[in-house]
Every structure is written in structure tokens, then in C-alpha cells.
Design a protein around this motif. Structure first.
Motif, PDB file in Angstrom:
ATOM      1  N   SER A  52      24.699   6.981   7.075  1.00 14.39           N
ATOM      2  CA  SER A  52      25.259   6.167   5.972  1.00 14.39           C
ATOM      3  C   SER A  52      24.649   5.121   5.343  1.00 14.39           C
ATOM      4  N   ALA A  53      24.257   4.125   6.255  1.00 13.36           N
ATOM      5  CA  ALA A  53      23.639   3.071   5.890  1.00 13.36           C
ATOM      6  C   ALA A  53      22.246   3.416   4.875  1.00 13.36           C
ATOM      7  N   LEU A  54      21.693   4.409   5.192  1.00 13.96           N
ATOM      8  CA  LEU A  54      20.180   4.674   4.556  1.00 13.96           C
ATOM      9  C   LEU A  54      20.842   5.777   3.404  1.00 13.96           C
ATOM     10  N   ALA A  55      21.664   6.379   3.421  1.00 11.97           N
ATOM     11  CA  ALA A  55      22.084   7.036   2.319  1.00 11.97           C
ATOM     12  C   ALA A  55      22.429   6.367   1.095  1.00 11.97           C
ATOM     13  N   ALA A  56      22.805   5.012   1.300  1.00 11.18           N
ATOM     14  CA  ALA A  56      23.175   4.221   0.290  1.00 11.18           C
ATOM     15  C   ALA A  56      22.011   3.044   0.005  1.00 11.18           C
ATOM     16  N   ALA A  57      20.991   3.099   0.687  1.00 13.24           N
ATOM     17  CA  ALA A  57      19.915   2.158   0.721  1.00 13.24           C
ATOM     18  C   ALA A  57      19.429   2.069  -0.804  1.00 13.24           C
ATOM     19  N   PRO A  58      19.107   3.079  -1.556  1.00 10.44           N
ATOM     20  CA  PRO A  58      18.580   3.090  -2.813  1.00 10.44           C
ATOM     21  C   PRO A  58      19.605   2.144  -3.917  1.00 10.44           C
ATOM     22  N   ASP A  59      20.794   2.332  -3.556  1.00 14.08           N
ATOM     23  CA  ASP A  59      21.649   1.394  -4.267  1.00 14.08           C
ATOM     24  C   ASP A  59      21.274   0.129  -4.060  1.00 14.08           C
ATOM     25  N   ARG A  60      20.998  -0.341  -2.847  1.00  9.71           N
ATOM     26  CA  ARG A  60      20.688  -1.501  -2.560  1.00  9.71           C
ATOM     27  C   ARG A  60      19.261  -2.125  -3.167  1.00  9.71           C
ATOM     28  N   THR A 118      19.186  13.077  -6.325  1.00 11.59           N
ATOM     29  CA  THR A 118      19.211  12.302  -7.469  1.00 11.59           C
ATOM     30  C   THR A 118      19.721  10.702  -6.930  1.00 11.59           C
ATOM     31  N   ARG A 119      19.674  10.301  -5.820  1.00 15.50           N
ATOM     32  CA  ARG A 119      20.025   8.917  -5.468  1.00 15.50           C
ATOM     33  C   ARG A 119      18.773   8.246  -5.344  1.00 15.50           C
ATOM     34  N   ALA A 120      17.382   8.771  -5.377  1.00 20.30           N
ATOM     35  CA  ALA A 120      16.376   8.263  -5.030  1.00 20.30           C
ATOM     36  C   ALA A 120      15.613   7.819  -6.643  1.00 20.30           C
ATOM     37  N   GLY A 121      14.323   7.370  -6.217  1.00 18.25           N
ATOM     38  CA  GLY A 121      13.398   7.119  -7.560  1.00 18.25           C
ATOM     39  C   GLY A 121      12.171   6.661  -7.055  1.00 18.25           C
ATOM     40  N   THR A 122      11.567   5.871  -7.944  1.00 20.00           N
ATOM     41  CA  THR A 122      10.130   5.346  -7.652  1.00 20.00           C
ATOM     42  C   THR A 122      10.182   3.836  -8.293  1.00 20.00           C
ATOM     43  N   ILE A 123       9.149   3.075  -7.641  1.00 18.19           N
ATOM     44  CA  ILE A 123       9.119   1.732  -8.090  1.00 18.19           C
ATOM     45  C   ILE A 123       7.522   1.446  -7.804  1.00 18.19           C
ATOM     46  N   GLN A 124       7.024   0.225  -8.307  1.00 17.15           N
ATOM     47  CA  GLN A 124       5.572  -0.220  -8.205  1.00 17.15           C
ATOM     48  C   GLN A 124       5.853  -0.962  -7.018  1.00 17.15           C
ATOM     49  N   ARG A 141       0.661  -1.170  -0.076  1.00 19.90           N
ATOM     50  CA  ARG A 141      -0.020   0.027   0.106  1.00 19.90           C
ATOM     51  C   ARG A 141       0.761   1.351  -0.039  1.00 19.90           C
ATOM     52  N   ASN A 142       2.207   0.965  -0.195  1.00 18.11           N
ATOM     53  CA  ASN A 142       3.119   2.064  -0.104  1.00 18.11           C
ATOM     54  C   ASN A 142       3.106   3.021  -1.296  1.00 18.11           C
ATOM     55  N   VAL A 143       3.631   4.381  -1.358  1.00 18.56           N
ATOM     56  CA  VAL A 143       3.582   5.354  -2.412  1.00 18.56           C
ATOM     57  C   VAL A 143       4.692   4.904  -3.340  1.00 18.56           C
ATOM     58  N   GLY A 144       5.653   4.234  -3.004  1.00 16.02           N
ATOM     59  CA  GLY A 144       6.580   3.686  -3.958  1.00 16.02           C
ATOM     60  C   GLY A 144       7.781   4.368  -4.368  1.00 16.02           C
ATOM     61  N   LEU A 145       8.037   5.446  -3.211  1.00 14.02           N
ATOM     62  CA  LEU A 145       9.202   6.387  -3.152  1.00 14.02           C
ATOM     63  C   LEU A 145      10.258   5.400  -2.498  1.00 14.02           C
ATOM     64  N   VAL A 146      11.462   5.404  -3.372  1.00 19.10           N
ATOM     65  CA  VAL A 146      12.903   4.858  -2.735  1.00 19.10           C
ATOM     66  C   VAL A 146      13.520   5.812  -2.343  1.00 19.10           C
ATOM     67  N   ASN A 147      13.604   6.379  -1.276  1.00 20.22           N
ATOM     68  CA  ASN A 147      14.360   7.625  -0.741  1.00 20.22           C
ATOM     69  C   ASN A 147      15.655   7.285  -0.077  1.00 20.22           C
ATOM     70  N   ALA A 148      16.592   8.221   0.015  1.00 18.96           N
ATOM     71  CA  ALA A 148      17.664   8.179   0.609  1.00 18.96           C
ATOM     72  C   ALA A 148      17.496   8.556   2.263  1.00 18.96           C
TER      73      ALA A 148
END
Length: 417
Positions: A97-105, A175-181, A67-74
């Protein structure tokens, strides 16, 4: 309008189905909960060669993950300096630091396992909903630049060009972030975990989970699991599990409304770069488009009648061309929000952890926390966790705080014009 939760189910390219748990298994790790955290943990554990079972009370992604919005945030909803002030400098920067790199994961897993979740890494926009919001963004910008984050502060004109609306006074572009389904991502993680050897069972709520004879013993209506370690990843959708006590945390409901897919003649100027957005208001709103060209608007609250009326007015305010747009879906989900807006890793017994309290940032933090928790439980070493576990957690006035958010959202949205 459709029933709650049906947009992501209707549009998911990933499918997943699993049987109910029947019989007995002895494994290395049992996971309760089939959302981002649980599925990421199952994938990590199976990839390490461990015997892992995940049981979900409903279906994969049924709760907040679907039910998430779908934003992959840093990072978190909190500014990074506040994280350090609350946790202390060393622990705070470890989490930052861990969550700044989380979108890469997240995007790395999507690519590696071919998860069909419409990934779009075009960044996010944190929008100033009022002039006072600009000052908030300026302070966040200073803090992020100090940490070498790739963020840009946009003025009102630049924000208008990126959003297609003149309702905002500025934005912080990351720029690190994005969107998904989001539901497709959860299902894709489950599919990948199963492909790595994880056993997954749906419609199998845990009835009890006790520590006995150096192992965890988990029972469902149809089966029994004996495990060296246990991860509880149920977050805002936790159901009672026998005598196991998981602390109550204030919950916030988040409503979303989606238009029908729009043609370019109507929507070509709406978020042309494909960024996902949220704003600086206390009663926060979100805005994005999906792969089919729908515009999706979200806001705090769960009263569908009130929220739907607000959302229609808000859409017309932001984009007059959408005043008469057909609405195809409306749904809501629960968010677990601790008082300090920081997640928790709670010890629930020997070799047992529970993770909760993402405050609406479930995708990237859930992925990182799930992976790291699986590793920690398998090797018995907590040092690589992004956050130190605690032995107890208590929240005061949880019902009152939940009611405060719901009442505030209802009032704001009833009077918003």
C-alpha cells in the motif's frame, strides 16, 4: 561515446553544489548519502523543523540515483502476492500500500518545490518480451486488480501501437507511474531541503560513526558531527565507515545507452504516449524517451563494450529506423539487490537506521522510505515505517551472486542478435 553517467548530468536543468564539511555541528539528525533516500529524508526532517546535516562522499546524485533509468513505478519489482508471501499478509500489504501510493509522493514533491526534472506522468508499460511473459503479466494483472490498482492488460496489437515496435507480445499499463530526469530530481530534493534549512555537504565521506554518550559522533576529514539520530542511505554505493558494519548485498550493474535527440520524422512512432518501459526477461531491459527526444535503452551488465554492441543490435531490432542513429551517451550504475528482492531497514544502533536493497526501484521507494525514516528517527517511533526494521541482515555468497548476474548478462548480450 561519453563517459559513464554524463547523460543526466548533461541534460539536468537542476544544479546543485555544496561545500565540504568543515567544523563541528550538533544536530537532531545526520544523514549519510545524497541520493533519493537521503535527500528525501533531509527535506522531510528540515520541513519538520529539525536540525539536519546530510553528508555525501561525492556529489548529490553521484551514485545510483544519478544513473537511474528514471521510471517512477508503483510498487516493487516483485508481484504484490509474493511480497505478502515473504513478509506475511499484514506486513506485506502495508508495504504494498505504501509503495502503490509512492508515485503520488514523488510527483507531489516535484510540484510543491518546483523541481525541474521533466516529470511526465503518462504511465509505464511492463512488456512481455516473449509469449511466456504474457502469462506473467496476466497474473500480475489479477493481483493488482484485486487491490483496485488502475492497471490495464494490453494485447500485442495495443502494445505495438503504444511502443511503435512489433517485438512485444503484450503489456501491463499502469497509470499511476511515469518518468522523470532522475539526477535532476535528486538535485531538486537537495535544493528544496537546503531551502528548508538542512545543511548539506558534498565531497565529505564519513570516516567514522560511533555511538557515544547517548549521541552519534560522525567524523570526516574536515569536521565532526554530534547527532541524536543517524540515517545511513548509501545503498549500493556504501563506503566503509570506521567500525560500522553494513551487510554486503549482491549488486547488479545496469547499463544504458542514449541516442542523439531524434526528429519526429524518425521517432514520432516510438513510444508516442511517453510511457517508460521494462520487460519480463530475467536479464531485464528498459526503454524510454527523454524530454529532448532521445531513445534510451538499458540492460543488466557493466561491460561497456559488450553492452554497447548488444544495445545497438537491440535498438535496430526494436526500431529498424534507429539502425544508424547516432549514440551520444553510455553509462552504468550499481543496483543493490537482496536475495528476496525486498528492501531492508536495518538498525545500526540506538536511533540509527540503514536502508538498502531497492533492487532497481530507487525513485519512489527511496522517497517514501527516506521520508518515513526521518519521521521515525526524529520522534523515536518506528510504527509508521513501511517495513519493520531488523536488527541484523546477512546474505550468503554475495560475490558469487553478483558474478552470476554479470556473467549471465554478458552471455545473453553477447549472443543476442
Amino acid at each position: 561515446m561519453s563517459d559513464l553517467g554524463t547523460l543526466w548530468a548533461d541534460s539536468s536543468e537542476e544544479t546543485f553544489a555544496a561545500p565540504t564539511l568543515q567544523g563541528e555541528f550538533s544536530v537532531d539528525l545526520v544523514i549519510l548519502g545524497g541520493g533519493f533516500t537521503g535527500c528525501a529524508a533531509a527535506l522531510e526532517a528540515a520541513g519538520q523543523g529539525a536540525e539536519v546535516v546530510l553528508i555525501e562522499a561525492e556529489t548529490i546524485g553521484h551514485g545510483g540515483s544519478g544513473r537511474n533509468v528514471g521510471l517512477v513505478n508503483a510498487g516493487l519489482w516483485l508481484p504484490p502476492d509474493v511480497v505478502c508471501k515473504t513478509l506475511g499478509a499484514q506486513a506485506g500489504e502495508r508495504l504494498n500500500s505504501a509503495l502503490a501510493a509512492a508515485p503520488d509522493r514523488v510527483f507531489g514533491l516535484i510540484e510543491r518545490f518546483g523541481i525541474a526534472c521533466n516529470p511526465r506522468r503518462n504511465g509505464t508499460l511492463h512488456l512481455a518480451h516473449a509469449p511466456r511473459g504474457v502469462a506473467q503479466l496476466q497474473e500480475r494483472h489479477v493481483q493488482q486488480v484485486r487491490r483496485a490498482a488502475p492497471v490495464t492488460l494490453l494485447d500485442a496489437a495495443e502494445t505495438r501501437a503504444r511502443t511503435g515496435s512489433d517485438a512485444f507480445h503484450g503489456a501491463l499499463f499502469d497509470t499511476r507511474a511515469g518518468t522523470i530526469q532522475p539526477l535532476a530530481y535528486a538535485r531538486g530534493l537537495a535544493r528544496a531541503a537546503q531551502g528548508q534549512g538542512a545543511r548539506i555537504f558534498e565531497n565529505s565521506p564519513a570516516l567514522s560513526a560511533i555511538r557515544h554518550g547517548g549521541h552519534w559522533v560522525i567524523r570526516t576529514s574536515g569536521g565532526k558531527l554530534r547527532s541524536k539520530a543517524l540515517l545511513v542511505a548509501t545503498n549500493a554505493y556504501h563506503q566503509p565507515v570506521g567500525d560500522m558494519t553494513i551487510p554486503k548485498v549482491p549488486q547488479v550493474n545496469f547499463f544504458q545507452l542514449a541516442t542523439e535527440p531524434l526528429g519526429d520524422n524518425i521517432a514520432r512512432d516510438i513510444l508516442p504516449g511517453g510511457e517508460g518501459c521494462w520487460d519480463t526477461a530475467m536479464i531485464m531491459s528498459s526503454l524510454r524517451r527523454d524530454a529532448a527526444g532521445r531513445v534510451i535503452l538499458g540492460g543488466m551488465g557493466d561491460d561497456v563494450g559488450v553492452q554497447a554492441g548488444w544495445a545497438r543490435r537491440k535498438l535496430a531490432q526494436l526500431y529498424p529506423q534507429l539502425a544508424d542513429a547516432a549514440i551520444s551517451h553510455a553509462w552504468a550504475g550499481r543496483i543493490s539487490m537482496t536475495s528476496d528482492h525486498l528492501p531492508r531497514i536495518l538498525r545500526v544502533g540506538a536511533s540509527g537506521l540503514s536502508i538498502f536493497g531497492y533492487s532497481g526501484r530507487g525513485i519512489a521507494p527511496g522517497t517514501v522510505f527516506g521520508q518515513s525514516a526521518a519521521r521515525a528517527l526524529l520522534v523515536g517511533d518506528e510504527s509508521a515505517l513501511p517495513l519493520d526494521p531488523v536488527d541484523a541482515h546477512a546474505e550468503r555468497l554475495t560475490r558469487l551472486k553478483t558474478a552470476f548476474f554479470e556473467t549471465g548478462a554478458r552471455m545473453v548480450h553477447m549472443i543476442s542478435r
